[in-house]
Structure formats: structure tokens, C-alpha cells
Design a protein around this motif. Structure first.
Motif, PDB file in Angstrom:
ATOM      1  N   SER A 182       0.821  -1.205   0.000  1.00 35.48           N
ATOM      2  CA  SER A 182       0.000   0.000   0.000  1.00 35.48           C
ATOM      3  C   SER A 182       0.863   1.266   0.000  1.00 35.48           C
ATOM      4  CB  SER A 182      -0.925  -0.017   1.213  1.00 35.48           C
ATOM      5  OG  SER A 182      -1.692   1.152   1.257  1.00 35.48           O
ATOM      6  N   LEU A 183       1.897   1.290   0.823  1.00 31.54           N
ATOM      7  CA  LEU A 183       2.771   2.455   0.871  1.00 31.54           C
ATOM      8  C   LEU A 183       3.584   2.584  -0.417  1.00 31.54           C
ATOM      9  CD1 LEU A 183       4.075   4.906   2.137  1.00 31.54           C
ATOM     10  CD2 LEU A 183       5.653   3.355   3.310  1.00 31.54           C
ATOM     11  N   LEU A 184       4.198   1.489  -0.867  1.00 33.32           N
ATOM     12  CA  LEU A 184       5.049   1.569  -2.053  1.00 33.32           C
ATOM     13  C   LEU A 184       4.259   1.882  -3.321  1.00 33.32           C
ATOM     14  CD1 LEU A 184       7.674  -1.235  -1.380  1.00 33.32           C
ATOM     15  CD2 LEU A 184       7.876   1.248  -1.052  1.00 33.32           C
ATOM     16  N   ALA A 185       2.965   1.599  -3.333  1.00 34.59           N
ATOM     17  CA  ALA A 185       2.121   1.949  -4.482  1.00 34.59           C
ATOM     18  C   ALA A 185       2.042   3.464  -4.660  1.00 34.59           C
ATOM     19  CB  ALA A 185       0.723   1.370  -4.316  1.00 34.59           C
ATOM     20  N   ARG A 186       2.279   4.199  -3.593  1.00 29.48           N
ATOM     21  CA  ARG A 186       2.254   5.666  -3.663  1.00 29.48           C
ATOM     22  C   ARG A 186       3.533   6.239  -4.245  1.00 29.48           C
ATOM     23  NH1 ARG A 186      -0.304   7.268   2.229  1.00 29.48           N
ATOM     24  NH2 ARG A 186      -2.206   6.046   1.990  1.00 29.48           N
ATOM     25  N   TYR A 187       4.555   5.412  -4.342  1.00 30.76           N
ATOM     26  CA  TYR A 187       5.867   5.829  -4.818  1.00 30.76           C
ATOM     27  C   TYR A 187       5.980   5.485  -6.302  1.00 30.76           C
ATOM     28  CZ  TYR A 187      10.969   6.133  -4.971  1.00 30.76           C
ATOM     29  OH  TYR A 187      12.257   6.470  -5.267  1.00 30.76           O
ATOM     30  N   PRO A 188       6.124   6.478  -7.180  1.00 31.40           N
ATOM     31  CA  PRO A 188       6.149   6.207  -8.621  1.00 31.40           C
ATOM     32  C   PRO A 188       7.357   5.360  -9.029  1.00 31.40           C
ATOM     33  CG  PRO A 188       6.104   8.583  -8.186  1.00 31.40           C
ATOM     34  CD  PRO A 188       6.282   7.893  -6.879  1.00 31.40           C
ATOM     35  N   SER A 189       7.130   4.497  -9.996  1.00 31.59           N
ATOM     36  CA  SER A 189       8.238   3.724 -10.561  1.00 31.59           C
ATOM     37  C   SER A 189       8.126   3.729 -12.069  1.00 31.59           C
ATOM     38  CB  SER A 189       8.217   2.283 -10.021  1.00 31.59           C
ATOM     39  OG  SER A 189       7.058   1.614 -10.436  1.00 31.59           O
ATOM     40  N   GLY A 190       9.277   3.707 -12.710  1.00 32.03           N
ATOM     41  CA  GLY A 190       9.317   3.581 -14.155  1.00 32.03           C
ATOM     42  C   GLY A 190       8.863   2.184 -14.544  1.00 32.03           C
ATOM     43  N   VAL A 191       8.474   2.029 -15.796  1.00 30.02           N
ATOM     44  CA  VAL A 191       7.974   0.738 -16.274  1.00 30.02           C
ATOM     45  C   VAL A 191       8.847   0.276 -17.433  1.00 30.02           C
ATOM     46  CG1 VAL A 191       5.975  -0.519 -17.151  1.00 30.02           C
ATOM     47  CG2 VAL A 191       5.638   1.424 -15.608  1.00 30.02           C
ATOM     48  N   ALA A 192       9.298  -0.961 -17.347  1.00 25.15           N
ATOM     49  CA  ALA A 192      10.137  -1.551 -18.386  1.00 25.15           C
ATOM     50  C   ALA A 192       9.671  -2.989 -18.623  1.00 25.15           C
ATOM     51  CB  ALA A 192      11.600  -1.532 -17.958  1.00 25.15           C
ATOM     52  N   VAL A 193      10.045  -3.522 -19.768  1.00 20.19           N
ATOM     53  CA  VAL A 193       9.777  -4.923 -20.067  1.00 20.19           C
ATOM     54  C   VAL A 193      11.118  -5.604 -20.307  1.00 20.19           C
ATOM     55  CG1 VAL A 193       8.702  -6.573 -21.655  1.00 20.19           C
ATOM     56  CG2 VAL A 193       7.486  -4.478 -21.018  1.00 20.19           C
ATOM     57  N   VAL A 194      11.377  -6.654 -19.537  1.00 22.81           N
ATOM     58  CA  VAL A 194      12.581  -7.467 -19.701  1.00 22.81           C
ATOM     59  C   VAL A 194      12.229  -8.591 -20.672  1.00 22.81           C
ATOM     60  CG1 VAL A 194      14.215  -9.004 -18.538  1.00 22.81           C
ATOM     61  CG2 VAL A 194      13.399  -6.943 -17.377  1.00 22.81           C
ATOM     62  N   THR A 195      13.042  -8.765 -21.716  1.00 23.14           N
ATOM     63  CA  THR A 195      12.812  -9.849 -22.671  1.00 23.14           C
ATOM     64  C   THR A 195      14.058 -10.713 -22.770  1.00 23.14           C
ATOM     65  OG1 THR A 195      13.469  -8.451 -24.543  1.00 23.14           O
ATOM     66  CG2 THR A 195      11.114  -8.570 -24.037  1.00 23.14           C
ATOM     67  N   VAL A 196      13.826 -12.001 -23.000  1.00 20.73           N
ATOM     68  CA  VAL A 196      14.922 -12.955 -23.164  1.00 20.73           C
ATOM     69  C   VAL A 196      14.619 -13.890 -24.324  1.00 20.73           C
ATOM     70  CG1 VAL A 196      15.580 -12.935 -20.730  1.00 20.73           C
ATOM     71  CG2 VAL A 196      13.973 -14.630 -21.532  1.00 20.73           C
ATOM     72  N   ALA A 197      15.691 -14.479 -24.838  1.00 25.49           N
ATOM     73  CA  ALA A 197      15.576 -15.544 -25.828  1.00 25.49           C
ATOM     74  C   ALA A 197      16.540 -16.637 -25.390  1.00 25.49           C
ATOM     75  CB  ALA A 197      15.944 -15.040 -27.214  1.00 25.49           C
ATOM     76  N   ALA A 198      15.994 -17.832 -25.181  1.00 25.64           N
ATOM     77  CA  ALA A 198      16.811 -18.985 -24.809  1.00 25.64           C
ATOM     78  C   ALA A 198      16.357 -20.143 -25.687  1.00 25.64           C
ATOM     79  CB  ALA A 198      16.644 -19.324 -23.335  1.00 25.64           C
ATOM     80  N   GLY A 199      17.209 -20.544 -26.602  1.00 24.27           N
ATOM     81  CA  GLY A 199      16.809 -21.565 -27.560  1.00 24.27           C
ATOM     82  C   GLY A 199      15.678 -21.022 -28.413  1.00 24.27           C
ATOM     83  N   GLU A 200      14.614 -21.763 -28.509  1.00 21.73           N
ATOM     84  CA  GLU A 200      13.445 -21.335 -29.285  1.00 21.73           C
ATOM     85  C   GLU A 200      12.455 -20.531 -28.450  1.00 21.73           C
ATOM     86  OE1 GLU A 200      13.008 -21.778 -32.669  1.00 21.73           O
ATOM     87  OE2 GLU A 200      15.104 -22.397 -32.487  1.00 21.73           O
ATOM     88  N   GLN A 201      12.709 -20.405 -27.150  1.00 20.62           N
ATOM     89  CA  GLN A 201      11.782 -19.696 -26.267  1.00 20.62           C
ATOM     90  C   GLN A 201      12.112 -18.212 -26.189  1.00 20.62           C
ATOM     91  OE1 GLN A 201      12.117 -22.192 -22.607  1.00 20.62           O
ATOM     92  NE2 GLN A 201       9.884 -22.115 -22.776  1.00 20.62           N
TER      93      GLN A 201
END
Length: 167
Positions: A19-38
Motif C-alpha cells: 500500500s505504501l510503495l504503491a504511492r511511490y512512482p516507478s518507471g515501467v520496463a519490459v525485460v525480454t529474453v531468448a533462450a533456444g526457441e523460447q
């Protein structure tokens, strides 16, 4: 070197902290990976700069997330830092989308390892995994930044009080 005090015996309720940390803004990023065919992507709000020389960043991933083990297997990742207007991408990669549907309709380019870069992002960090620290229900992954690429010159996407906003 100063000694670290032993952990406190007081109990903090997870909802209280959330609840408290929700009041603190954070940047948004997407982590992507490729391992083999996944190929996999996961939205994170915990991206932090750790060092400029050598360049290191870090982020936390739940131990239960499919990304957790795939990141270890891949040994590196791409981080797409989202721009305002990319809320739909943040939501898409935050929901546990089945792998077969994960990339349907998502505009990407690939880095040298095959990890997807999300088109329209503020920029991308191509990273090698260098360390990890167990942190309760999550693991904090430390990555060396191998390449920085600037993308859109736009406001950043932020998350605060459970909603996406632009900064």
C-alpha cells in the motif's frame, strides 16, 4: 567496517508495504529474453541503475515467474524502457500471457542474441547477467549493460497508485 544489526523481530504485513510503495512512482520496463526457441517478456517496475562505470542495472523477478529460470538460462536480456502511451504493452507483459500468444501483434526487433526489443520504447539496454541476490519471494538480478540504444523522445511511462501515468 560497521556491523549490520540482526533482522528485526517486528512483522510488517505485505499489504501494508504494498500500500505504501504503491504511492511511490516507478518507471515501467519490459525485460525480454531468448533462450533456444523460447522468447519471453515480463513487465518490471523495479529497474534501477547500479553503476555507470562499469555500467550495471538491476531488477527483481518473482521466483515463481517463468522469466526467472529462462533469464538464468539465457544469461542475458534486453530491457525496453516504456514510453507514455505504451500502457497496453505493460499490461500485456504483466499478465502471464501463454507463450504461444505472447508475441502476437507485438512489434519487435531482435538484438544480437535474438531477444526482442519492443518498438516504440524510450530506449533499450542489452545486458549480460552478472550476479543475483535472493530477496524473499524474488531474486534481484544484476546485469552489465553491453549496449544502450535510444528510442522515442517521449515522456516515460510510470506506475503510481496502481495506475499508469506519463512523466
Amino acid at each position: 567496517m560497521a556491523a549490520i544489526d540482526p533482522p528485526s523481530t517486528s512483522v510488517v504485513e505485505p499489504e501494508e508495504l504494498r500500500s505504501l510503495l504503491a504511492r511511490y512512482p516507478s518507471g515501467v520496463a519490459v525485460v525480454t529474453v531468448a533462450a533456444g526457441e523460447q522468447k519471453l517478456g515480463l513487465t518490471v517496475g523495479t529497474l534501477v541503475a547500479l553503476s555507470l562505470d562499469p555500467p550495471h542495472v538491476g531488477f527483481a523477478i518473482s521466483k515463481e515467474a517463468a522469466m526467472h529460470e529462462l533469464l538464468r538460462e539465457a544469461g542475458g536480456c534486453v530491457i525496453s524502457i516504456l514510453a507514455a502511451g505504451q500502457e497496453w504493452l505493460a499490461q500485456h507483459f504483466a499478465r502471464g500471457v501463454p507463450p504461444i500468444a505472447m508475441w502476437h501483434g507485438i512489434a519487435t526487433e531482435e538484438d544480437a542474441t535474438g531477444a526482442p526489443l519492443l518498438v516504440g520504447a524510450l530506449g533499450w539496454l542489452e545486458c549480460s547477467l552478472t550476479d543475483e541476490v535472493e530477496a524473499g519471494t524474488h531474486t534481484f538480478f544484476v546485469c552489465e549493460v553491453r549496449k544502450v540504444e535510444l528510442g522515442e523522445d517521449a515522456p516515460a511511462l510510470m506506475r503510481v497508485r496502481g495506475e499508469y501515468k506519463s512523466a
